[in-house]
Structure formats: C-alpha cells, structure tokens
Motif scaffolding. Structure first.
Motif, PDB file in Angstrom:
ATOM      1  N   LEU A  90      -5.571   0.977 -27.308  1.00 37.82           N
ATOM      2  CA  LEU A  90      -5.954  -0.433 -27.292  1.00 37.82           C
ATOM      3  C   LEU A  90      -6.840  -0.818 -26.091  1.00 37.82           C
ATOM      4  O   LEU A  90      -7.814  -1.550 -26.241  1.00 37.82           O
ATOM      5  CB  LEU A  90      -4.682  -1.273 -27.283  1.00 37.82           C
ATOM      6  CG  LEU A  90      -4.827  -2.673 -27.834  1.00 37.82           C
ATOM      7  CD1 LEU A  90      -5.141  -2.622 -29.318  1.00 37.82           C
ATOM      8  CD2 LEU A  90      -3.551  -3.460 -27.594  1.00 37.82           C
ATOM      9  N   GLU A  94     -10.451  -2.632 -26.312  1.00 40.43           N
ATOM     10  CA  GLU A  94     -10.762  -3.927 -25.706  1.00 40.43           C
ATOM     11  C   GLU A  94     -11.856  -3.831 -24.650  1.00 40.43           C
ATOM     12  O   GLU A  94     -12.678  -4.729 -24.522  1.00 40.43           O
ATOM     13  CB  GLU A  94      -9.508  -4.527 -25.072  1.00 40.43           C
ATOM     14  CG  GLU A  94      -8.461  -4.887 -26.100  1.00 40.43           C
ATOM     15  CD  GLU A  94      -7.233  -5.539 -25.486  1.00 40.43           C
ATOM     16  OE1 GLU A  94      -6.411  -6.046 -26.257  1.00 40.43           O
ATOM     17  OE2 GLU A  94      -7.081  -5.534 -24.249  1.00 40.43           O
ATOM     18  N   HIS A 100      -8.406  -9.737 -21.015  1.00 41.12           N
ATOM     19  CA  HIS A 100      -7.067  -9.240 -20.702  1.00 41.12           C
ATOM     20  C   HIS A 100      -7.091  -8.079 -19.716  1.00 41.12           C
ATOM     21  O   HIS A 100      -6.358  -8.055 -18.738  1.00 41.12           O
ATOM     22  CB  HIS A 100      -6.366  -8.830 -21.992  1.00 41.12           C
ATOM     23  CG  HIS A 100      -5.021  -8.224 -21.756  1.00 41.12           C
ATOM     24  ND1 HIS A 100      -4.637  -7.038 -22.302  1.00 41.12           N
ATOM     25  CD2 HIS A 100      -3.981  -8.650 -21.011  1.00 41.12           C
ATOM     26  CE1 HIS A 100      -3.418  -6.760 -21.907  1.00 41.12           C
ATOM     27  NE2 HIS A 100      -2.986  -7.714 -21.127  1.00 41.12           N
ATOM     28  N   ARG A 101      -7.959  -7.107 -19.992  1.00 46.67           N
ATOM     29  CA  ARG A 101      -8.007  -5.907 -19.137  1.00 46.67           C
ATOM     30  C   ARG A 101      -8.444  -6.265 -17.717  1.00 46.67           C
ATOM     31  O   ARG A 101      -7.922  -5.755 -16.735  1.00 46.67           O
ATOM     32  CB  ARG A 101      -9.008  -4.904 -19.714  1.00 46.67           C
ATOM     33  CG  ARG A 101      -8.548  -3.830 -20.664  1.00 46.67           C
ATOM     34  CD  ARG A 101      -7.404  -4.068 -21.535  1.00 46.67           C
ATOM     35  NE  ARG A 101      -6.252  -3.291 -21.195  1.00 46.67           N
ATOM     36  CZ  ARG A 101      -5.177  -3.153 -21.992  1.00 46.67           C
ATOM     37  NH1 ARG A 101      -5.158  -3.703 -23.180  1.00 46.67           N
ATOM     38  NH2 ARG A 101      -4.149  -2.475 -21.603  1.00 46.67           N
ATOM     39  N   LYS A 220      -0.893  10.057 -28.218  1.00 48.90           N
ATOM     40  CA  LYS A 220      -1.645   9.708 -29.422  1.00 48.90           C
ATOM     41  C   LYS A 220      -3.123  10.082 -29.283  1.00 48.90           C
ATOM     42  O   LYS A 220      -3.757   9.807 -28.285  1.00 48.90           O
ATOM     43  CB  LYS A 220      -1.522   8.214 -29.645  1.00 48.90           C
ATOM     44  CG  LYS A 220      -2.056   7.721 -30.939  1.00 48.90           C
ATOM     45  CD  LYS A 220      -1.552   6.306 -31.151  1.00 48.90           C
ATOM     46  CE  LYS A 220      -2.661   5.297 -31.287  1.00 48.90           C
ATOM     47  NZ  LYS A 220      -3.657   5.553 -32.257  1.00 48.90           N
ATOM     48  N   ASN A 372      -4.054   8.697 -21.268  1.00 50.34           N
ATOM     49  CA  ASN A 372      -3.605   7.376 -21.695  1.00 50.34           C
ATOM     50  C   ASN A 372      -3.965   6.376 -20.600  1.00 50.34           C
ATOM     51  O   ASN A 372      -3.308   6.316 -19.561  1.00 50.34           O
ATOM     52  CB  ASN A 372      -2.078   7.426 -21.927  1.00 50.34           C
ATOM     53  CG  ASN A 372      -1.547   6.136 -22.517  1.00 50.34           C
ATOM     54  OD1 ASN A 372      -2.071   5.052 -22.286  1.00 50.34           O
ATOM     55  ND2 ASN A 372      -0.484   6.251 -23.279  1.00 50.34           N
ATOM     56  N   GLU A 374      -3.715   3.182 -20.354  1.00 53.64           N
ATOM     57  CA  GLU A 374      -2.741   2.142 -20.033  1.00 53.64           C
ATOM     58  C   GLU A 374      -1.627   2.672 -19.146  1.00 53.64           C
ATOM     59  O   GLU A 374      -1.177   2.000 -18.234  1.00 53.64           O
ATOM     60  CB  GLU A 374      -2.156   1.549 -21.325  1.00 53.64           C
ATOM     61  CG  GLU A 374      -3.170   0.687 -22.054  1.00 53.64           C
ATOM     62  CD  GLU A 374      -2.753   0.318 -23.463  1.00 53.64           C
ATOM     63  OE1 GLU A 374      -1.552   0.116 -23.704  1.00 53.64           O
ATOM     64  OE2 GLU A 374      -3.637   0.253 -24.337  1.00 53.64           O
TER      65      GLU A 374
END
Ligand code: HEM
Lengths: 451, 438
Positions: A90, A94, A100-101, A220, A372, A374
């Motif tokens: 995500l 984005e 948001h980030r 993922k 990843n 995040e």
C-alpha cells in the motif's frame, strides 16, 4: 541458511553499493512519456546484459554498472493490469509524497513534498536509472550515451542527481558531510555472497521470495498476471530520499552550545550521532574519540544511555538489544524485524571550513532497500527516528536528522549524576525530494520489456 | 479512584443517521476548539470516542440490522457520576446525539441518564495501564516533572557537582509544598502475588485431587474436569480444521482511506475493530472464557503499564455486542494507544500473540474469511502470520467520528515515569536511579 536461487537474477545494488570500484554515480529520475518506446529499450537493456546483477562482481577492469527501478506510476504507465497494480504494498501504491505517507514520515514544514525539487506534483518520477562508472572519463561518455538513449526510449529526465566528492578516513570508512564515518553498520544478511555463515538477518527482509524474520514466513510479493508471484521474486523495494545537510549551521551550533555547556564541540556532536567521528560508539565515561571502530556492541553495557544517548541517531536507527523487550534476546529479535539496507551516496562537495557556510547545497542521497516499506523504512523513520516518545523520552526527535517541528528540537544527554539537555535548536537535515521504487529482478524487467 | 469502562450502544434511527454523522463529524475534526463540546471540561474523562457500527444490507433470508452508535468512555469513578456530569454541563449535546437514536426518552435529565446507563455494556475485558491514576493526578504529575526539568535546565552546572542526595534535597526544596502521591491500589501492589497464589492453588487441587488426597468426590470431579478438557480440545481441533482463513488481498477502500486520514497524525491513535464471532455456541463460550481470563490478568497482573509486553496501551476493552444481528454475534475491540498503527500491530505480534490469538481465533471477517490458521486456540499460528494478521486487523477496522484524549502529549511510559518522579520526592532510597528518571 538460505540460498539465493539465482544470483544472476538479482540486481547488483542489492549486494553492493559499488563503492570500491565505481567512483562515479548518477541517479537519473525519469518520466515515461511514451511507454511504446520505453518497453523495447528496457527489453534491450536486459537482453544485452546491461543491467548488473549479483553474479557479475566488478573488478579493476569493470567500466560501468547499471541498475533500474520503477515507481508505482511507472508501472501504471507500463500498463500493468489493475490486479497486478494492487498486488504492490500500500505505501508503494500511495507514494512517498501522498498526504498520509508524508505525514507519517514527518515531511512537514520546509520538508513538505510541495516544496521538493522532485518527487511530487508535476515532478513525480516513474523510473530510476542508476549509472555507476569507474572514472570521470568513462562516466562522461556513458552519460552522453544513455541520455541519448533515453530520448529514443520515450523518457524525459526530471532530474539528474550526481554523487559528489568522496572522502575517506584513516580506517577506510567513507565520510558523510558532517564529517562522521558512514557505512559502518549494515545488516549481515543470510544468503548474501558477502556474508559468512548464517548471517544475522533473514534473506527475505531484503529480497522477496525468501524467508523473513517472522519464523521464515514469506513477505507478500507483487504479482504480474499469469506469471503470478514469480514476478516479485528476487525483487525488492528501494527508497530514495534527497536529504540536504546544513553543515555550516550544524558545526556553528555545536561550537556555541558546547561553549555554553563547558564541553568540547566533538563531544557534543558525537552525542548527537551516538558515534565519534571515527565511527566508534560513544561509551560511558568517555571524553575523547578512541579511534578504533568495533560494531559488535548491543547497548547492554550502556542501558541508560550515559555513553550513547537513548535519543542519538544510531540508537534510534537501530536500538539493538536494549529497550524493545524484557530480555536482551527478545529486544534484539524485535529490533531485527525493522532493519534496512543502506546503499546511498553523498552529493555535493565537502564544506571547506565547517563553521562557515558557502551557500552550496550538499547532503545525502539516502537509499535503502527493504522487502516491506511499511515495516522497515517507514517504521524506522516514524517509530524510531521521528518519535518524540522513543525509549521513554518526552519531547525530542532525532537530533541529527529529525523533522522540523520546532517544539521537538530538544535532546537529552543522559549523564551521571544528572542529565544534560539541549533545547530549541534548529533542523540540520531537510528533505528535498524522494520516491518509493520497486527494484525488480532481471527476469521481471525482461517481462516488463516484453509486455 | 478506580477507572471504569463505559460503552453505550444504541440503535440509530435510519432516517437520522446522516444528521448524526453531520453533527458529530465536525466535532471530531476540531476536537479542541469546536463550539459544541469541550471534553477537557469533564474532569473524570481520560479518553472517549463516538463511532457508527454500520448496519447490514439485507441479504435474502436474513433480516437487516440497524446501524449502531457506540460511545466509549474511559473514566474515573462510576459511569453514573460521569453521565450526570455530562448531562448537567452539556444537555444540548447529549439530547442532540441521542435524539437520533431509538428509545430516546426526551430531554428530562434523569430519564436521559438512565437511558444511557441501561444501554451501557461496560466491557467483557478491560485493561487500564495505570490503575488508580485519575486524570487530575496525571495532569498534576506532568506539572511536577515539568517544574523539576525547568529547574535543572537552569541550574545543571551547579547541581551536577553535588551528590545525588544533595541534588534530591535541592529539588525537593525548590518545589516547596507538594502533596504526597496516593498509594498505588492494592491490586497493583499485590495482584500478581494473588494471581500466582490462585494458579498454585488450582494446580494443587488438580494434582492432589487426581491422586485422591482430597477424597473420592474431589478425585471424581478432577477426573471429570480432565475428561471435559480432552473433549474440549478435540472439539476445538475439529473446529479449527474446518475454519477457513481470510486470503483476500490488501486493497485500498474508501473505509481504509477514511481511517488512514486521521491515523498517525499525533502521538496517540485509537483503534476500533468490529468483527463477527464464528457461528455456534462453541466459539461463543470459548471467547467468553478467554475474555474473562484476560480481564483477570488485566486486573491482577498487567497493572503497571505493560499488557503482556505491550507498553503502549493506555486503555483497551473488549465488548461482545448485545443481540445477535441476523443470527450473528459481534465482538468490539477498542484501544487507545501510543505511536503508529504499524508499531501497535507489531507489538501485538512480537509480544502478545498468545492472548491475541486466543481472542481473535474465534472470530471471522465473514464466512470463509477467518483469522489466520490457528492450532490449539493460541499455541501455534494465528497472529504470528504477520502479514495476514495485519490485513485481517485492517479489514475489521472502523473509522471514529469523534476521538478525544485528555493527554495526547503523554505516553504510557511518560505517565509511569512521572509518577515515579513524584513518588521519589518522598523517598531517599536509591536516589542515583531516581535521578535517571529526569
Ligand atoms: C543526512 C542524513 C543522515 C546522516 C548524516 C546520517 C548519518 C549516519 C551516521 C554517521 C551513522 C553511523 C555510521 C554507520 O553506522 O554507518 C548512521 C547510521 C545509521 N543511519 Fe543514518 N544518517 C542519515 C539519515 C538516515 C536516515 C534517513 C535513516 C533511516 C530512515 C538512517 C538510518 C541509519 C541506520 C539504520 C544506521 C545504522 C545504525 C546501526 O545499525 O547502528 N540514517 N547514520
């Protein structure tokens, strides 16, 4: 121990920043104007073996190294179908400049994406082309060659960032602009050619398709149509941020504040970093740089931060075995779920007189790799570096690189019998641009070129 | 004073839903300066939220469920005292909100209060980071620390040349007359010993009973309990093998965007999660027992800002929603925590997978969209599957209309440290360590 299936499928920058053999480096930030032309160019690059990979180690003879990564908009422009686009994580979808980030990363005030040189608005980037060369002459020629090729490939250059002057210290470490040894602590990754034995961090933290730090689960992977997850395997995410360093202001401040507190300038600056200029970690009851660098510490001998302060840059960037669990073992396990692999270089020339600014821009082209974003890069940036509550502290972010929220520019230096505190100082590092990229495997690049 | 959970759940009149959202929304976006309500005026209130649990679209065969309004408050003292204070100070707000709900009794203060209290479902399990710390104590101790830090900032050079006892004395003198901190509650001090005692007693009864030390009747009961345990475990495994985990990919939805818009903007966040309990009495009672056990641990053991290794939760609660909407029961989880969502979920996985999996392995997103595969209730699998679990949590999350925190500038660790600083003023034990808190 994990074995990487095909080193020749993994882009070379995963394993090395080419600091030893490649003196020159340019980062081309490109926009795709005509995907119909970009694809054949991409296909050619792969078929002609121009993309460097993990099996072609450079030698004295090597002239160039090339690596290539795409942003989310890049994949959109190459017309990936919706399901494939959704399969990226995500944060990547984005983008670093999104509302948001950027709030999460602390890019506010003068660091706001709207003020960036590149990476937001009309200057968003689709493709990152990294060109390494052995020397100036080769680099100039290669630049000309590739810049011409970009034109034919339907690509326009948003910005070219060149790595800058290089300085090494007596121990052979590269210096960053504030004058501290850099590139000391990088995770020893299981399965990497440079790692002996099992390494400390699982392969899957930096390369997709391999076991990660959660008992060997798979992170993922992005997928592509019928090819599925094979598309994501041997790829990883790449974070690029242009971080301007205000060297004059940094040392000027250190001189004034040290004088006020009756300590030496180097002592104060080292507390900010957590390491002396040589790279030696600051230990309790130590007043001068011991000059010898040993990276095997884990803070258990300095639990309260009376040597390396709890809020210093390196303690935030990697808290090691203290603070994140009831035991050293548990704390280390947790910390190791949030590691990054740094691959950046400095830009600009060194400031001659460190306390006198010359008006020129210089800083760090921060690059890190992670499977990843995040959980690794963003986590380090948000929960450790920019968090004012890190390690039980109250109102201070990373003193060296923290964001520009004025009321958070405080720094506690743990000491006995009583702490020191530095309050209300300025920001020394400013975000000038940035983007998230995906660094595909060579076979995935081939698929994109053929699609 | 004890901290208590209030969870008022009411049905929203279908034609009033939009009106309610339009009323509460702007309060939430300007929690401090909105003209309607100043939550800071309520001295018993630590945290509160208002959010809507959406109704279900009627599917063939099942009856539609109404949207619900949830009002979560973490308070000092009783719900009654808080509700009376709320209605007395701002009757207009309470009437406006509950005028949109079914069963609204009109604007008589007494009836309104009893309407709220009858619909208060408290919590099946409730965790408080610092039992006994009233909001006002938290504020007072924040001020005390601030005063000390300012004093040290101005006098560090001369203080640092003295020994800890002298520094302590100088600080105490500087502060002048400061009230003593209240004693920590009995259960904070001795709860863990009590808990260990309970476990030992239980163990003794089981082992002793099994070998007949307490007579044939107890022996019979113990054997019966053991048989029941084996039957239960077999039934559990049978259920687990038939469960299907949620494998829908991460997608960006409107709801998720709404949640993320307000997330990670400040030092604390709120997490609201609503999830279906897997059908059948087996899962329902399993969950009830697990929640009762967590409640016990929270009351006796987790009383010092640390819930099984998680050091960022101020208040958390689990509530089984009343009624069974269209034949399904739902579990509500609400948490007020420090730091980012990513960190919070990470802490759960890193430190508390056991308790967490024990709860949520009995829940599902929808049919065939269960929690990550779990073995033996909580022993293996479950939330240890990091990415699936985070996805599951995200998909169960609801946005809040209103979220208030009485102290967004204090972390759980800060509050504990402030208290320690306050207590240390009245003690001369280990002063070198006390000075490290500053
Ligand atoms: C201009 C900006 C920055 C400067 C001047 C800087 C400087 C340094 C220095 C001098 C070190 C110690 C040497 C070493 O261990 O290699 C270091 C370590 C490190 N930095 Fe930075 N840094 C910057 C930005 C960042 C950013 C943005 C991040 C991540 C979000 C980061 C993460 C790290 C990490 C992970 C380490 C290694 C810590 C360890 O394992 O001990 N740095 N940095």
């Amino acid at each position: 121990m994990t074995t990487i299936d095909k080193l020749e499928d993994v882009q070379g920058i995963v394993f090395s920043g080419y600091n030893k053999y490649m003196a020159n480096c340019s980062y081309y930030l490109l926009q795709i104007d005509d995907a119909g032309k970009t694809k054949p160019w991409l296909k050619n690059l792969v078929e002609q073996n121009q993309i460097s990979h993990g099996a072609d180690k450079p030698t004295d003879e090597t002239e160039n190294r090339i690596n290539l990564a795409l942003s989310y908009s890049g994949f959109e422009k190459l017309q990936l179908d919706k399901d494939s686009l959704y399969s990226f994580e995500l944060s990547f979808q984005e983008g670093m400049d999104s509302e948001h980030r950027s709030a999460l990363l602390g890019d506010r005030g003068i660091n706001d994406p709207s003020a960036w040189d590149w990476g937001s608005g009309a200057k968003r980037v689709d493709l990152l082309f990294i060109l390494f060369s052995k020397n100036d002459a080769i680099h100039n020629a290669s630049q000309k060659y590739h810049e011409k090729a970009f034109k034919g490939a339907g690509l326009s250059v948003v910005q070219r960032l060149d790595a800058g002057e290089k300085k090494q210290d007596a121990n052979g470490f590269t210096l960053e602009h504030f004058g501290f040894a850099d590139g000391i602590s990088d995770p020893q990754v299981d399965g990497f050619p440079s790692t002996s034995g099992a390494g400390e961090i699982a392969t899957g933290e930096f390369l997709l398709g391999y076991p990660n730090q959660y008992d060997g689960k798979l992170t993922k992977m992005p997928q592509l149509g019928a090819v599925g997850e094979a598309f994501g395997k041997n790829g990883t995410y790449l974070v690029l941020r242009q971080l301007k360093q205000d060297v004059g202001a940094f040392w000027q401040f250190m001189e004034e504040e040290a004088a006020r507190q009756g300590i030496t300038t180097d002592y104060l600056a080292s507390k900010f970093v957590g390491r002396w200029k040589s790279g030696a970690v600051v230990e309790p009851n130590q007043d001068t740089d011991p000059g010898k660098v040993d990276n095997s510490f884990n803070f258990t001998k300095d639990p309260h931060g009376t040597g390396c302060p709890l809020g210093s840059h390196i303690r935030r960037a990697n808290p090691r075995a203290v603070g994140l669990g009831a035991t050293a073992e548990e704390a280390l396990k947790v910390a190791n779920r949030h590691r990054i692999l740094r691959r950046g270089r400095s830009y600009g020339n060194f400031l001659e007189n460190p306390v006198k600014d010359d008006g020129k821009e210089r800083g760090l082209l921060f690059i890190c790799l992670n499977a990843n974003i995040e959980r690794q890069f963003e986590f380090v940036q948000h929960t450790w570096i920019n968090s004012v509550k890190f390690a039980g502290l109250y109102d201070e972010d990373d003193p060296l690189i923290g964001s520009g929220v004025a009321e958070n520019r405080n720094f506690t230096i743990q000491d006995e019998p009583l702490r020191r505190r530095v309050c209300g100082f300025q920001q020394f590092v400013t975000t000038r641009g940035g983007s998230y990229f995906f660094l595909p495997s060579l076979s995935a690049l081939g698929l994109l070129g053929n699609s | 004073m004890q901290q208590n959970p209030m969870t008022v759940i009411t049905e929203i009149l279908p034609d009033k839903l939009k009106e309610l959202e339009d009323y509460l929304g702007p309060i939430g976006t300007d929690i401090k300066n909105n003209p309607v309500i100043k939550f800071a005026d309520y001295q018993y209130l630590h945290y509160c939220t208002f959010f809507v649990i959406p109704g279900d679209h009627p599917s063939p065969g099942s009856s539609p469920t109404p949207a619900l309004l949830a009002f979560e408050a973490n308070i000092d003292g009783t719900a009654k005292q808080f509700v009376n204070d709320l209605i007395a100070k701002n009757p207009e707000f309470v009437n406006k909100v509950y005028g949109c709900c079914a069963g609204y009794p009109g604007n008589d203060a007494g009836q309104l209060a009893s309407f709220l209290l009858t619909n208060d479902h408290g919590a099946n399990a409730f965790y408080v980071a610092h039992p006994g710390q009233t909001r006002d104590t938290v504020y007072r101790q924040r001020d005390i620390r601030q005063q000390i830090e300012t004093y040290i900032d101005a006098n560090r050079d001369s203080l640092a040349t003295q020994d800890p006892a002298a520094i302590h004395a100088a600080i105490v003198q500087q502060l002048g007359n400061i009230p003593k901190p209240e004693n920590r509650p009995f259960l904070t001090l001795y709860g863990d010993k009590l808990f260990t005692g309970l476990l030992w007693t239980l163990g003794l009864v089981l082992v002793g009973g099994f070998f007949g030390f307490f007579g044939p009747f107890v022996e019979f009961l113990v054997v019966l309990a053991l048989v029941a345990a084996v039957v239960y475990l077999l039934a559990l495994r049978w259920h687990e093998m038939r469960d299907k985990q949620d494998d829908t990919p991460w997608v960006k939805t409107k709801e998720r965007e709404a949640i993320q818009r307000v997330e990670d903007r400040q030092l604390q966040n709120h997490l609201t999660s609503v999830i279906e309990i897997k059908p059948g009495a087996f899962r329902f009672y399993t969950l009830k027992i697990v929640l009762a056990a967590i409640n016990l641990v929270a009351k006796l053991v987790a009383t010092k800002g640390n819930l099984s290794g998680i050091v960022t939760i101020h208040f958390a609660r689990w509530v089984i929603l009343p009624g069974n909407a269209g034949g399904r029961r739902r579990l509500l989880f609400m948490s007020n925590y420090d730091g980012s969502w990513e960190n919070y979920l990470g802490e759960f996985i890193d430190h508390a997978s056991l308790g967490l999996t024990a709860v949520w392995s009995s829940t599902q997103q929808a049919k065939d969209r269960g929690f990550p595969d779990t073995q033996w209730l909580a022993i293996k699998g479950g939330s240890r599957d990091e990415q699936r679990f985070k996805n599951f949590a995200r998909n169960s999350q609801l946005p809040e209309l209103v979220w208030y925190s009485a102290y967004t500038d204090l972390s759980v660790k800060n509050i504990e440290n402030n208290r320690h600083i306050h207590e240390g003023l009245f003690s001369t034990a280990d002063l070198a360590a006390w000075l490290k808190c500053l």
